[in-house]
Motif scaffolding. Structure first.
Motif, PDB file in Angstrom:
ATOM      1  N   ALA A 181      33.534  31.867  27.382  1.00  0.00           N
ATOM      2  CA  ALA A 181      32.219  32.409  27.357  1.00  0.00           C
ATOM      3  C   ALA A 181      31.242  31.097  27.035  1.00  0.00           C
ATOM      4  CB  ALA A 181      31.750  33.557  27.172  1.00  0.00           C
ATOM      5  N   PRO A 182      29.862  31.108  27.703  1.00  0.00           N
ATOM      6  CA  PRO A 182      28.879  30.229  27.228  1.00  0.00           C
ATOM      7  C   PRO A 182      28.524  29.941  25.728  1.00  0.00           C
ATOM      8  CG  PRO A 182      28.155  31.108  29.173  1.00  0.00           C
ATOM      9  CD  PRO A 182      29.361  32.208  28.783  1.00  0.00           C
ATOM     10  N   ASP A 183      29.170  31.262  25.257  1.00  0.00           N
ATOM     11  CA  ASP A 183      28.576  31.311  23.492  1.00  0.00           C
ATOM     12  C   ASP A 183      30.221  30.881  22.850  1.00  0.00           C
ATOM     13  OD1 ASP A 183      30.546  33.290  23.912  1.00  0.00           O
ATOM     14  OD2 ASP A 183      28.861  34.823  22.790  1.00  0.00           O
ATOM     15  N   GLY A 184      31.158  30.482  23.610  1.00  0.00           N
ATOM     16  CA  GLY A 184      32.443  29.948  22.866  1.00  0.00           C
ATOM     17  C   GLY A 184      33.428  31.047  22.597  1.00  0.00           C
ATOM     18  N   ALA A 185      33.065  32.294  22.881  1.00  0.00           N
ATOM     19  CA  ALA A 185      34.074  33.211  22.757  1.00  0.00           C
ATOM     20  C   ALA A 185      35.087  33.122  24.055  1.00  0.00           C
ATOM     21  CB  ALA A 185      33.232  34.834  22.922  1.00  0.00           C
ATOM     22  N   SER A 186      36.350  33.306  23.512  1.00  0.00           N
ATOM     23  CA  SER A 186      37.316  33.170  24.701  1.00  0.00           C
ATOM     24  C   SER A 186      38.401  34.222  24.630  1.00  0.00           C
ATOM     25  CB  SER A 186      37.980  31.829  23.907  1.00  0.00           C
ATOM     26  OG  SER A 186      38.608  31.849  22.847  1.00  0.00           O
ATOM     27  N   ARG A 187      39.136  33.979  25.630  1.00  0.00           N
ATOM     28  CA  ARG A 187      40.342  35.194  25.786  1.00  0.00           C
ATOM     29  C   ARG A 187      41.533  34.285  26.445  1.00  0.00           C
ATOM     30  NH1 ARG A 187      36.487  36.781  29.265  1.00  0.00           N
ATOM     31  NH2 ARG A 187      37.090  37.330  31.435  1.00  0.00           N
ATOM     32  N   ARG A 188      42.594  34.474  26.000  1.00  0.00           N
ATOM     33  CA  ARG A 188      43.946  34.069  26.924  1.00  0.00           C
ATOM     34  C   ARG A 188      44.149  35.091  27.864  1.00  0.00           C
ATOM     35  NH1 ARG A 188      45.193  28.453  27.346  1.00  0.00           N
ATOM     36  NH2 ARG A 188      44.764  27.738  25.265  1.00  0.00           N
ATOM     37  N   LEU A 189      44.353  34.835  29.003  1.00  0.00           N
ATOM     38  CA  LEU A 189      44.870  35.745  29.970  1.00  0.00           C
ATOM     39  C   LEU A 189      46.519  35.914  29.718  1.00  0.00           C
ATOM     40  CD1 LEU A 189      42.999  34.397  33.209  1.00  0.00           C
ATOM     41  CD2 LEU A 189      42.603  36.208  31.456  1.00  0.00           C
ATOM     42  N   PRO A 190      47.103  37.290  29.856  1.00  0.00           N
ATOM     43  CA  PRO A 190      48.224  37.450  29.647  1.00  0.00           C
ATOM     44  C   PRO A 190      49.255  36.873  30.661  1.00  0.00           C
ATOM     45  CG  PRO A 190      47.204  39.608  30.206  1.00  0.00           C
ATOM     46  CD  PRO A 190      46.172  38.578  30.121  1.00  0.00           C
ATOM     47  N   GLY A 191      50.523  37.062  30.334  1.00  0.00           N
ATOM     48  CA  GLY A 191      51.502  36.829  31.343  1.00  0.00           C
ATOM     49  C   GLY A 191      51.900  38.368  31.837  1.00  0.00           C
ATOM     50  N   ARG A 192      52.722  38.312  32.749  1.00  0.00           N
ATOM     51  CA  ARG A 192      53.003  39.828  33.588  1.00  0.00           C
ATOM     52  C   ARG A 192      53.926  40.452  32.475  1.00  0.00           C
ATOM     53  NH1 ARG A 192      52.717  43.086  35.995  1.00  0.00           N
ATOM     54  NH2 ARG A 192      54.267  43.287  37.560  1.00  0.00           N
ATOM     55  N   PRO A 193      53.536  41.908  32.209  1.00  0.00           N
ATOM     56  CA  PRO A 193      54.375  42.585  31.212  1.00  0.00           C
ATOM     57  C   PRO A 193      55.793  42.891  31.631  1.00  0.00           C
ATOM     58  CG  PRO A 193      52.662  43.849  32.446  1.00  0.00           C
ATOM     59  CD  PRO A 193      52.331  42.350  32.777  1.00  0.00           C
ATOM     60  N   ASP A 194      56.218  42.852  32.943  1.00  0.00           N
ATOM     61  CA  ASP A 194      57.351  43.363  33.427  1.00  0.00           C
ATOM     62  C   ASP A 194      58.256  41.824  33.400  1.00  0.00           C
ATOM     63  OD1 ASP A 194      56.213  41.753  35.525  1.00  0.00           O
ATOM     64  OD2 ASP A 194      56.669  43.255  36.955  1.00  0.00           O
ATOM     65  N   VAL A 195      57.949  40.769  32.922  1.00  0.00           N
ATOM     66  CA  VAL A 195      58.728  39.351  32.817  1.00  0.00           C
ATOM     67  C   VAL A 195      59.053  39.389  31.155  1.00  0.00           C
ATOM     68  CG1 VAL A 195      58.802  37.202  33.257  1.00  0.00           C
ATOM     69  CG2 VAL A 195      57.656  38.651  35.050  1.00  0.00           C
ATOM     70  N   ARG A 196      60.358  38.905  31.116  1.00  0.00           N
ATOM     71  CA  ARG A 196      60.794  38.860  29.739  1.00  0.00           C
ATOM     72  C   ARG A 196      60.109  37.530  29.447  1.00  0.00           C
ATOM     73  NH1 ARG A 196      65.745  40.279  31.979  1.00  0.00           N
ATOM     74  NH2 ARG A 196      66.568  38.173  32.029  1.00  0.00           N
ATOM     75  N   ALA A 197      59.902  37.422  27.892  1.00  0.00           N
ATOM     76  CA  ALA A 197      59.442  36.002  27.398  1.00  0.00           C
ATOM     77  C   ALA A 197      60.207  34.851  27.637  1.00  0.00           C
ATOM     78  CB  ALA A 197      59.360  36.176  25.800  1.00  0.00           C
ATOM     79  N   THR A 198      61.403  34.781  27.757  1.00  0.00           N
ATOM     80  CA  THR A 198      62.038  33.812  28.277  1.00  0.00           C
ATOM     81  C   THR A 198      61.993  33.128  29.632  1.00  0.00           C
ATOM     82  OG1 THR A 198      64.123  35.244  28.433  1.00  0.00           O
ATOM     83  CG2 THR A 198      63.844  34.018  26.321  1.00  0.00           C
ATOM     84  N   GLU A 199      61.645  34.204  30.639  1.00  0.00           N
ATOM     85  CA  GLU A 199      61.469  34.163  31.865  1.00  0.00           C
ATOM     86  C   GLU A 199      59.994  33.883  32.288  1.00  0.00           C
ATOM     87  OE1 GLU A 199      63.786  36.942  33.695  1.00  0.00           O
ATOM     88  OE2 GLU A 199      65.800  36.046  33.108  1.00  0.00           O
ATOM     89  N   ALA A 200      58.995  33.742  31.415  1.00  0.00           N
ATOM     90  CA  ALA A 200      57.885  34.057  31.784  1.00  0.00           C
ATOM     91  C   ALA A 200      57.171  33.253  32.523  1.00  0.00           C
ATOM     92  CB  ALA A 200      56.840  33.889  30.210  1.00  0.00           C
ATOM     93  N   GLY A 201      57.622  31.939  32.742  1.00  0.00           N
ATOM     94  CA  GLY A 201      57.232  30.855  33.799  1.00  0.00           C
ATOM     95  C   GLY A 201      55.572  30.141  33.333  1.00  0.00           C
ATOM     96  N   THR A 202      55.309  29.538  34.461  1.00  0.00           N
ATOM     97  CA  THR A 202      54.074  28.896  34.208  1.00  0.00           C
ATOM     98  C   THR A 202      52.973  29.691  35.234  1.00  0.00           C
ATOM     99  OG1 THR A 202      54.973  26.925  33.798  1.00  0.00           O
ATOM    100  CG2 THR A 202      52.659  26.932  34.553  1.00  0.00           C
ATOM    101  N   TYR A 203      51.877  30.013  34.619  1.00  0.00           N
ATOM    102  CA  TYR A 203      50.710  30.635  35.264  1.00  0.00           C
ATOM    103  C   TYR A 203      49.522  29.599  35.504  1.00  0.00           C
ATOM    104  CZ  TYR A 203      53.226  34.935  33.579  1.00  0.00           C
ATOM    105  OH  TYR A 203      53.979  35.827  33.402  1.00  0.00           O
ATOM    106  N   THR A 204      49.138  29.788  36.923  1.00  0.00           N
ATOM    107  CA  THR A 204      48.085  29.154  37.395  1.00  0.00           C
ATOM    108  C   THR A 204      46.875  29.886  37.551  1.00  0.00           C
ATOM    109  OG1 THR A 204      49.474  27.313  38.187  1.00  0.00           O
ATOM    110  CG2 THR A 204      47.270  27.654  39.186  1.00  0.00           C
ATOM    111  N   ALA A 205      45.664  29.679  37.227  1.00  0.00           N
ATOM    112  CA  ALA A 205      44.242  30.486  37.540  1.00  0.00           C
ATOM    113  C   ALA A 205      43.388  29.537  38.347  1.00  0.00           C
ATOM    114  CB  ALA A 205      43.949  30.995  36.151  1.00  0.00           C
ATOM    115  N   GLU A 206      42.803  29.964  39.317  1.00  0.00           N
ATOM    116  CA  GLU A 206      42.262  29.346  40.333  1.00  0.00           C
ATOM    117  C   GLU A 206      40.739  29.718  40.464  1.00  0.00           C
ATOM    118  OE1 GLU A 206      44.081  26.854  43.272  1.00  0.00           O
ATOM    119  OE2 GLU A 206      45.978  27.526  42.736  1.00  0.00           O
ATOM    120  N   GLY A 207      40.652  30.950  40.561  1.00  0.00           N
ATOM    121  CA  GLY A 207      39.263  31.626  41.033  1.00  0.00           C
ATOM    122  C   GLY A 207      38.792  32.651  39.993  1.00  0.00           C
TER     123      GLY A 207
END
Length: 389
Positions: free
Chosen positions: A337-363
């Motif tokens: 956010a403009p004030d610096g507050a931040s949040r990480r977007l989560p991975g898919r909950p139905d994917v195991r951590a060892t298979e989480a893959g790479t996430y791309t956010a575009e819009g």
């Protein structure tokens, strides 16, 4: 942000490739554009050439403005950006898959409209055969096979894009129309559309000539040239403010047609504007020279109301929301956010951590609560949407 995010930012900054020192700034900026820009123009060489440029001038109807060369404005204050003391966001975000109406190992969401209702993307093999898909309220529509590289959707559900041959098009509710190419040019590249149906882009011709253009979804065979030859336009806000580049400078034009250069960070001779939403715009600027030659290209953000420009402490910025939220895409997308507050977007909950893959956010939507992109898992791309509340 957390200390972990600080460490990620530092590592990412160090990993950004350094362009050859002899490469001109505009071309280096073009080459460093986010993956979304590279994918949507695909194999259209003439189109790709101008994907990193952006400029606008005073609006005319079927004419060329006679304008003096722009001069850099006085530098606006560059607010300091903290990466260690900002609070975390109170929003909670969840990810879910978008439906795939046709098969294809490369399925990606590219853009979301300001309301978060309409999402545009592509599904294909990754070999310039992607079919354009529009998701509205979660329901998918495959656009006609004659169009490629859908890039942007507005709040009314109008989708725009540019075919590989440089033909610009606009689609809505089964109606497909092409856009006029101004005389003296042989291709166009569409960049942005606002809620009023104004479309901003660039006409291109021989010897790398180009000129910023505006169209309307109501009259796609009419156009208005913006500024002087050599201009390009890469963004347009809901009120009709256009942003881009001219004479090596980042530029903006008010809805009334008055043009001014945007401020440059201290020590930067040029910058590129990539997009604008609300009162915010983002782009790229050449950073300090590095030992051994070359410069580091870094993202910047403008407040179009105050004129202030800020260098951003990230290797890239994928998009900016109308409320000023910045979407940082680094494999584990982050919203700041403009004030610096931040949040990480989560991975898919139905994917195991060892298979989480790479996430791309575009819009990102104007309220920052809807983000679209894709997940890469087991050599397959799948379209993804994050909803935050």
């Amino acid at each position: 942000m957390t200390m972990l995010d600080d460490q990620r930012v530092t590592a990412l900054l160090r990993s950004v490739p350094v362009p050859d020192p002899q490469v001109d700034v505009s071309r280096a900026i073009r080459d460093g554009r986010r993956r979304r820009q590279r994918r949507r123009v695909g194999g259209a060489a003439a189109v790709t050439l101008l994907a990193g440029l952006g400029v606008v001038g005073a609006v005319q109807l079927r004419g060329v403005a006679s304008e003096p060369a722009p001069t850099a404005p006085a530098l606006a204050a560059t607010p300091s950006v903290s990466t260690s003391t900002a609070p975390g966001s109170s929003l909670t975000c969840e990810a879910s898959w978008l439906p795939q109406p046709i098969p294809g190992p490369v399925a990606v969401a590219i853009d979301v409209d300001p309301t978060g209702r309409h999402i545009v993307g592509e599904i294909g093999t990754g070999n310039e055969d992607g079919r354009v898909v529009l998701w509205t309220d979660g329901q998918a529509t495959v656009l006609p096979a004659t169009v490629r590289h859908g890039s942007v959707v507005n709040a009314e559900g109008y989708v725009i894009g540019t075919n590989g041959d440089g033909t610009g098009w606009v689609y809505r509710n089964g109606s497909l129309r092409t856009l006029a190419i101004p005389p003296g040019y042989d291709a166009v590249l569409l960049h942005a559309i606002n809620g009023r149906g104004d479309i901003a882009g660039t006409a291109m011709g021989a010897n790398e000539s180009h000129h910023a253009v505006l169209w309307s979804v109501d009259r796609p065979q009419e156009y208005r040239l913006i500024g002087r030859p050599g201009s390009t336009a890469t963004g347009i806000t809901e009120d009709g403010t256009v942003v881009g580049k001219m004479g090596g400078l980042p530029y903006r034009w008010t809805p009334q047609g008055a043009g001014t250069a945007l401020a440059l960070p201290d020590g930067s001779p040029s910058a590129s504007v990539e997009s604008a939403h609300g009162t915010w715009a983002i782009g790229m600027v050449a950073g300090a020279e590095r030992d051994g030659g070359g410069v580091l290209m870094l993202p910047v953000r403008w407040n179009l109301t105050t004129g202030a420009v800020s260098r951003l402490p990230f290797p890239s910025a994928a998009a900016v929301a109308g409320n000023g939220d910045l979407l940082v895409d680094d494999g584990a997308p982050l919203v700041v956010a403009p004030d610096g507050a931040s949040r990480r977007l989560p991975g898919r909950p139905d994917v195991r951590a060892t298979e989480a893959g790479t996430y791309t956010a575009e819009g990102i939507s104007d309220d920052g609560r809807t983000v679209v992109g894709s997940a890469y898992e087991n050599e397959v791309h799948r379209p993804l949407v994050w909803r935050c509340s």
